[in-house]
Motif scaffolding. Structure first.
Motif, PDB file in Angstrom:
ATOM      1  N   ASP A 142       0.862  -1.197   0.000  1.00  0.00           N
ATOM      2  CA  ASP A 142       0.000   0.000   0.000  1.00  0.00           C
ATOM      3  C   ASP A 142       0.895   1.242   0.000  1.00  0.00           C
ATOM      4  O   ASP A 142       2.112   1.160   0.220  1.00  0.00           O
ATOM      5  CB  ASP A 142      -0.960  -0.034   1.197  1.00  0.00           C
ATOM      6  CG  ASP A 142      -0.225  -0.127   2.518  1.00  0.00           C
ATOM      7  OD1 ASP A 142       0.773   0.601   2.695  1.00  0.00           O
ATOM      8  OD2 ASP A 142      -0.612  -0.963   3.366  1.00  0.00           O
ATOM      9  N   GLN A 143       0.276   2.388  -0.217  1.00  0.00           N
ATOM     10  CA  GLN A 143       1.037   3.635  -0.421  1.00  0.00           C
ATOM     11  C   GLN A 143       1.962   3.975   0.753  1.00  0.00           C
ATOM     12  O   GLN A 143       3.169   4.162   0.537  1.00  0.00           O
ATOM     13  CB  GLN A 143       0.035   4.774  -0.673  1.00  0.00           C
ATOM     14  CG  GLN A 143       0.658   6.025  -1.278  1.00  0.00           C
ATOM     15  CD  GLN A 143       0.837   5.913  -2.790  1.00  0.00           C
ATOM     16  OE1 GLN A 143       0.572   4.871  -3.382  1.00  0.00           O
ATOM     17  NE2 GLN A 143       1.317   6.978  -3.407  1.00  0.00           N
ATOM     18  N   HIS A 173       6.053   3.840   0.523  1.00  0.00           N
ATOM     19  CA  HIS A 173       6.911   5.014   0.786  1.00  0.00           C
ATOM     20  C   HIS A 173       7.930   4.697   1.873  1.00  0.00           C
ATOM     21  O   HIS A 173       9.095   5.115   1.783  1.00  0.00           O
ATOM     22  CB  HIS A 173       6.039   6.216   1.184  1.00  0.00           C
ATOM     23  CG  HIS A 173       5.513   6.952  -0.013  1.00  0.00           C
ATOM     24  ND1 HIS A 173       6.323   7.690  -0.846  1.00  0.00           N
ATOM     25  CD2 HIS A 173       4.265   7.039  -0.542  1.00  0.00           C
ATOM     26  CE1 HIS A 173       5.601   8.207  -1.826  1.00  0.00           C
ATOM     27  NE2 HIS A 173       4.331   7.820  -1.679  1.00  0.00           N
ATOM     28  N   ASP A 175       5.127   3.638 -10.798  1.00  0.00           N
ATOM     29  CA  ASP A 175       4.537   4.662  -9.937  1.00  0.00           C
ATOM     30  C   ASP A 175       5.542   5.801  -9.728  1.00  0.00           C
ATOM     31  O   ASP A 175       6.419   5.709  -8.873  1.00  0.00           O
ATOM     32  CB  ASP A 175       4.163   4.015  -8.598  1.00  0.00           C
ATOM     33  CG  ASP A 175       3.521   4.999  -7.644  1.00  0.00           C
ATOM     34  OD1 ASP A 175       3.310   6.178  -8.042  1.00  0.00           O
ATOM     35  OD2 ASP A 175       3.223   4.605  -6.503  1.00  0.00           O
TER      36      ASP A 175
END
Lengths: 395, 218
Positions: free
Chosen positions: B171-172, B176, B197
């Protein structure tokens, strides 16, 4: 040297995989152990025939039997030739009879000697036998004493009768009554010579034999003399005048009877080994399917392909050797149990520790390791780590 | 020591798809220097992963050549294995952890550098994996597995780290976090990250755009 070794090489060692994945190696291990165990259980009892036969001929270490080949039997000239043996200490006329003795497969024979009553004590003393149950036969009677192993093998008890008249399958003609049981190393029976010389036995063509005792330390020389003398020209016979039945002669007979056994066992074992090896390599390849990602990763990260082949070969070999050892132990345990529960009560000798099953069954781990390592090595040689990575990424 | 880690000169990669000849990488040239973070973006099928495999020596270029630390990579991938193991760290889209090894063993099993253990412990602390070092992969979440593979990629202090869609399955926020950790731990090395992405390449020194195997834009 501390500080210079790679930090965790054991993580990728074959042992780590083997110890942490017992379920994956379980089937391969179990099959190899089971097959090894079965081979030991099948091959070891085949030594029973030889072990029992050798025990049965052990009395011939003490005396030698001479059997005439000519119709006339023992002529004066022939007896004079025997008596010219410088190493002979005594010669006794005897009858030799053979008793049926059931084996694991088929039947063997155990010897019974018929001697004049005056020579019984001397004979028993020389062969190291002693009466452990019952009594010695009455002179002139049909009584006989047999070795305890033969008694057990035949299922006889004192008072029972044996011989062709009682049991048509028996090798000994006539009828004998068991009156005593002998103990000791020599598996031999004893009966009265007078009884064994009755017309019934003559009609059954039980030939006269001569039992030759050698002087102390002269057995070998005595046997050599007899073997040389049997072709003596002065007897005027084209063929040998008599047979010399000594340990060498009987060992030759046993060897010729068992000559094909190693070939048969070798063929069976090798065939089983090949089938097992193919099954094992198939199971190894199936088990390897779930490790394709692991080895694709190793190749991508820069592990040498030959080192990975070596890792797989070691894993295969360790499983094969461990399974062989376990199978061998189980097999030996089974054979020991078999001997004590089944063979000993039947008077059949068998050596539990036998090198043949050990050596023959080695073909299971050797062939399994070879075929397994080759099959996995070929898979690994063709493996493309990029294909593995892309397939995993696409899933 | 020269700062130039990786140099690809006019490399192409062609293969047959049935009877059709496909050019996955078309005469690409690029250089990666020590401390540099290079992003490779492009649509699916543009040849990003193929280029990464060429740069790693896992695929032999149809034409052109790749130099790693001044040494031309041999055409046979097996012959560059020792260079990959010593100098290159990989991060894949899938964590690719060996299931019967714990995180520590996965991270250090491939390392040849005796100092890797100590370095890995520091890295684990930095990425919050210290408590997980004794765990097997099946007990980890997706983000933890990717961080475990990050430990493996960096434990040997590679000169070059190649990452192929390392955050694609995350997931984001987790993605990150992984990228932050990756960047933080590769300040001394070269880093090439393939991703679809662009949001994951905020800290990149350069972003290269690949379309139909060609480098279109730098």
């Amino acid at each position: 040297m501390p500080g210079t070794r790679p930090p965790l090489t054991r993580a990728l060692s074959p042992w780590t995989y083997l110890l942490r994945n017992p379920r994956r190696i379980g089937p391969v291990f179990a099959i190899q152990a089971l097959v090894t165990c079965l081979l030991v259980l099948i091959i070891t009892p085949t030594n029973a025939f030889e072990a029992t036969a050798r025990a049965n001929i052990r009395p011939l270490e003490v005396f030698t039997i001479v059997r005439p080949r000519v119709r006339k039997g023992f002529t004066d000239e022939l007896l004079a030739l025997l008596d010219a043996n410088p190493q002979q200490s005594a010669r006794v006329e005897a009858k030799m009879l053979w008793l049926r003795m059931p084996m694991i497969v088929g039947e063997g024979v155990a010897p019974m000697i018929a001697l004049p009553e005056t020579f019984w004590a001397q004979f028993l003393q020389k062969v190291g036998s002693r009466l452990i149950d019952g009594a010695m036969p009455e002179p002139g009677s049909d009584g006989a004493v047999l070795h305890e192993a033969v008694v057990r093998a035949r299922g006889l008890k004192i008072g029972d009768q044996f011989g062709k008249l009682v049991d048509p399958q028996d090798a000994a003609p006539g009828r004998f009554t068991l009156v005593g049981v002998l103990g000791g190393e020599a598996r031999i029976g004893l009966a009265d010579h007078a009884y064994a010389s009755e017309p019934l036995f003559v009609l059954a063509r039980v030939p006269p034999f001569q039992v030759i005792y050698a002087k102390e330390g002269g057995k070998t020389a005595s046997d050599e003399y007899l073997r040389a003398a049997k072709h003596a020209e002065r007897l005027g016979e084209e063929e040998a005048a008599f047979d010399v039945i000594d340990v060498t002669y009987m060992e030759g007979r046993i060897a010729s009877m068992l000559a094909n056994l190693p070939l048969i066992i070798g063929f069976i074992t090798f065939s089983v080994g090949i089938v097992v090896a193919l099954v094992i390599s198939l199971l190894n390849v199936i088990a390897f399917q779930v490790r394709v990602d692991e080895f694709g990763l190793y190749l991508a990260l820069g592990h040498q392909r030959w080192r990975l082949v070596r890792k797989l070969a070691i894993e295969t070999a360790v499983v094969a050797i461990a399974a062989w050892a376990v199978g061998l132990a189980l097999g030996l345990g089974g054979v020991a149990l078999y001997r004590s529960l089944w063979l000993d009560p039947r008077g059949i000798l068998m050596s539990v520790v036998d090198m043949r099953p050990l050596l023959f069954s080695l073909c299971v781990p050797v062939l399994s390791t070879l075929t397994g390592a080759v099959a996995l090595g070929r898979r690994l040689q063709r493996m493309d780590p990029v294909a593995v990575i892309q397939r995993r990424g696409a899933e | 020591m020269s700062d130039l880690l990786l140099k690809a000169g006019d490399v192409s990669l062609e293969y047959l798809d049935g009877t059709r000849r496909v050019c996955a990488v078309d005469r690409v040239s690029l250089e990666v220097r020590r401390g540099e973070f290079v992003g490779l973006v492009g649509p699916s099928g543009s040849g990003k992963s193929s280029l990464l495999f060429l740069l790693a020596g896992l695929r032999a270029p149809t034409s052109g050549q790749v130099e790693l630390l001044g040494r031309i990579l041999p055409r046979k991938p097996d012959r560059s294995a020792h260079l990959r193991r010593r100098h290159v760290g990989f991060l894949f889209q899938e964590p690719f952890l060996v299931p019967y090894l714990d995180v520590r063993e996965n991270a250090l099993g491939h390392a040849t550098d005796p100092a890797a253990a100590e370095r890995m412990e520091r890295l684990a602390e930095a990425v919050g994996m210290t408590a997980m070092l004794g765990e097997r992969p099946h007990r980890l979440s997706g983000g933890e597995r990717q961080r475990a593979s990050l430990l493996r990629a960096l434990a040997a202090a590679p000169d070059l780290v190649l990452a192929d869609e390392p955050t694609a399955n995350l997931d984001q926020p987790t993605g990150h976090a992984v990228m932050d950790a990756l960047r933080a731990q590769t300040q001394e090395a070269g880093l090439v990250v393939v991703t679809h992405d662009p949001g994951m390449l905020e800290d990149a020194d350069r972003i290269l755009f690949l379309r139909d195997g060609r480098l279109e834009q730098a």
